[in-house]
Design a protein around this motif. Structure first.
Motif, PDB file in Angstrom:
ATOM      1  N   ALA A  80      27.500  57.874  18.449  1.00 60.74           N
ATOM      2  CA  ALA A  80      27.340  56.806  19.543  1.00 60.74           C
ATOM      3  C   ALA A  80      28.625  56.524  20.428  1.00 60.74           C
ATOM      4  CB  ALA A  80      26.535  55.358  18.957  1.00 60.74           C
ATOM      5  N   SER A  82      28.869  60.430  10.775  1.00 63.12           N
ATOM      6  CA  SER A  82      28.532  59.720  11.838  1.00 63.12           C
ATOM      7  C   SER A  82      29.632  58.837  12.239  1.00 63.12           C
ATOM      8  CB  SER A  82      27.461  58.601  11.429  1.00 63.12           C
ATOM      9  OG  SER A  82      27.614  57.770  10.450  1.00 63.12           O
ATOM     10  N   ASP A 114      17.880  58.123  11.189  1.00 60.55           N
ATOM     11  CA  ASP A 114      16.367  58.395  10.811  1.00 60.55           C
ATOM     12  C   ASP A 114      16.076  59.921  11.057  1.00 60.55           C
ATOM     13  OD1 ASP A 114      16.516  55.890  10.077  1.00 60.55           O
ATOM     14  OD2 ASP A 114      15.485  55.081  11.802  1.00 60.55           O
ATOM     15  N   ARG A 162      28.922  48.823  20.121  1.00 61.90           N
ATOM     16  CA  ARG A 162      27.339  48.312  20.183  1.00 61.90           C
ATOM     17  C   ARG A 162      25.921  49.083  20.056  1.00 61.90           C
ATOM     18  NH1 ARG A 162      28.772  43.975  25.217  1.00 61.90           N
ATOM     19  NH2 ARG A 162      30.689  42.815  24.475  1.00 61.90           N
ATOM     20  N   GLN A 163      26.169  50.338  20.297  1.00 60.22           N
ATOM     21  CA  GLN A 163      25.047  51.317  20.152  1.00 60.22           C
ATOM     22  C   GLN A 163      24.599  51.459  18.760  1.00 60.22           C
ATOM     23  OE1 GLN A 163      26.753  54.379  22.719  1.00 60.22           O
ATOM     24  NE2 GLN A 163      24.928  53.936  24.337  1.00 60.22           N
ATOM     25  N   SER A 164      23.358  51.621  18.611  1.00 62.49           N
ATOM     26  CA  SER A 164      22.904  51.962  17.274  1.00 62.49           C
ATOM     27  C   SER A 164      22.928  53.214  16.953  1.00 62.49           C
ATOM     28  CB  SER A 164      21.638  51.209  16.925  1.00 62.49           C
ATOM     29  OG  SER A 164      20.866  51.539  15.655  1.00 62.49           O
ATOM     30  N   LEU A 165      23.266  53.769  15.799  1.00 62.78           N
ATOM     31  CA  LEU A 165      22.874  55.024  15.298  1.00 62.78           C
ATOM     32  C   LEU A 165      21.692  55.376  14.537  1.00 62.78           C
ATOM     33  CD1 LEU A 165      26.625  55.515  13.776  1.00 62.78           C
ATOM     34  CD2 LEU A 165      25.466  56.873  15.851  1.00 62.78           C
ATOM     35  N   ASP A 166      20.972  54.218  14.177  1.00 61.51           N
ATOM     36  CA  ASP A 166      19.512  54.437  13.500  1.00 61.51           C
ATOM     37  C   ASP A 166      18.699  55.170  13.720  1.00 61.51           C
ATOM     38  OD1 ASP A 166      20.634  52.290  12.286  1.00 61.51           O
ATOM     39  OD2 ASP A 166      19.330  50.496  13.026  1.00 61.51           O
ATOM     40  N   THR A 167      18.551  55.709  15.285  1.00 63.70           N
ATOM     41  CA  THR A 167      17.477  56.641  15.611  1.00 63.70           C
ATOM     42  C   THR A 167      18.061  57.890  15.210  1.00 63.70           C
ATOM     43  OG1 THR A 167      16.839  55.141  17.296  1.00 63.70           O
ATOM     44  CG2 THR A 167      16.538  57.474  17.458  1.00 63.70           C
ATOM     45  N   GLN A 168      19.380  58.255  15.510  1.00 62.87           N
ATOM     46  CA  GLN A 168      19.775  59.430  15.217  1.00 62.87           C
ATOM     47  C   GLN A 168      19.857  59.974  13.519  1.00 62.87           C
ATOM     48  OE1 GLN A 168      23.462  60.689  17.008  1.00 62.87           O
ATOM     49  NE2 GLN A 168      23.252  58.682  18.337  1.00 62.87           N
ATOM     50  N   LYS A 187      31.257  55.936  15.740  1.00 63.78           N
ATOM     51  CA  LYS A 187      31.069  55.491  17.181  1.00 63.78           C
ATOM     52  C   LYS A 187      32.351  55.571  17.939  1.00 63.78           C
ATOM     53  CE  LYS A 187      27.673  52.250  15.712  1.00 63.78           C
ATOM     54  NZ  LYS A 187      27.107  50.549  15.665  1.00 63.78           N
TER      55      LYS A 187
END
Length: 295
Positions: A91, A115, A103, A95-101, A117
């Motif tokens: 990311a 991972s 998952d 502030r951006q989430s890594l959850d989508t990637q 940021k």
């Protein structure tokens, strides 16, 4: 791990360059001792241990004692088989989430994920560097390796992406994108790597052409190419006076002060003085040549 599970690990050479323990022997430390744990890149060559976090070296190998090379097993020498998929998620800001990637990577069975940021503008991305380093270690052991990313933009854009693709191609590492315009698995010798390399060259030429066109347009409008001018007639006059005293460019620059712009109050660089004096001399030479009567 079963009682003889360590033999399956030791059926492979350790791909870690800092260890390089041959098949049949346990991993070793940098100080020449039998390690307490097998290196991750080695035990993950065994499919049943691919999800393990650590694999301890059994007591029979005497961890902590002086490392010596043991006889290779009869089956040694066979190229390790298997296919390892290494994930990478990124990311641009904290502030951006890594959850989508994350998952998405886990959903397709990727168990080793790096991972971070960090902006694509960063000159180095530590987690990406580690992912590529591990991929190279595994590939050097003969294992097929694919770097899996949610979307190609997570790796970079333009020249950065093309440069990375070239590194992976040279190492024989594949790429897989889970979504986006380049979605799918791509072999190092495949068309995507070829296209990225071509785009890299095209983008370099495009940037160069656009830069030259911009310079020509600016000159046509009477604009100066480069940074804001820091020289003026007073500075030139003083520089000529100091040059007549045989002072070096460095000494001349140290005695002059910029009187305008963002660099006001600072000394000009020797290169600036050299350019100013050279332009003055060339202008004078042109005027003298034009004033000389032709015979």
């Amino acid at each position: 791990m079963s009682d003889d599970g360590y033999l399956r690990v030791e059926a492979h050479d350790c791909p870690m360059t800092s260890c390089a323990a041959p098949a049949g022997s346990p991993c070793r430390t940098g100080k020449g001792k039998v390690a307490i744990q097998y290196h991750t890149a080695r035990f993950r060559l065994v499919p049943a241990l691919a999800k393990a976090l650590t694999v301890a070296i059994p007591a029979v190998r005497k961890p902590g004692t002086l490392w010596i090379e043991l006889p290779r097993p009869v089956a040694a020498g066979v190229e390790p088989a298997g296919h390892v998929r290494i994930g990478y998620a990124r990311a641009s800001t904290v502030r951006q989430s890594l959850d989508t990637q994350l998952d998405a990577l886990q959903a397709v069975g990727v168990t080793r994920i790096f991972s971070e940021k960090i902006s694509t503008r960063a000159t180095t991305r530590p987690e990406l560097d580690q992912a590529v380093a591990l991929a190279r270690e595994l590939r050097s052991a003969g294992v097929a390796v694919t770097l899996v990313v949610h979307e190609h933009k997570r790796l970079g854009r333009g020249l950065d992406l093309a440069a990375l693709a070239e590194q992976l191609r040279a190492a024989g590492i594949g790429l897989e994108f889970l979504t986006g315009e380049l979605q799918g698995s791509h072999d190092p010798s495949g068309v995507v790597f070829t296209v990225l390399a071509a785009l890299s060259g095209m983008e370099r030429e495009y940037i160069r052409d656009r830069t030259l066109e911009g310079h020509e347009s600016a000159r046509a409008r009477g604009k100066t190419i480069g940074g804001a001018a820091v020289t003026d007639d007073a500075m030139l006059s003083m520089a000529l006076h100091l040059r007549a005293q045989n002072l070096s460019l460095r000494d001349i620059a140290a005695r002059l002060v910029i009187t305008k712009g963002k660099k006001k109050g600072r000394h000009p660089s020797p290169a600036t003085i050299l350019r100013m004096l050279r332009e003055h001399d060339e202008a004078n030479a042109t005027v003298s040549s034009a004033a000389t009567p032709k015979g």
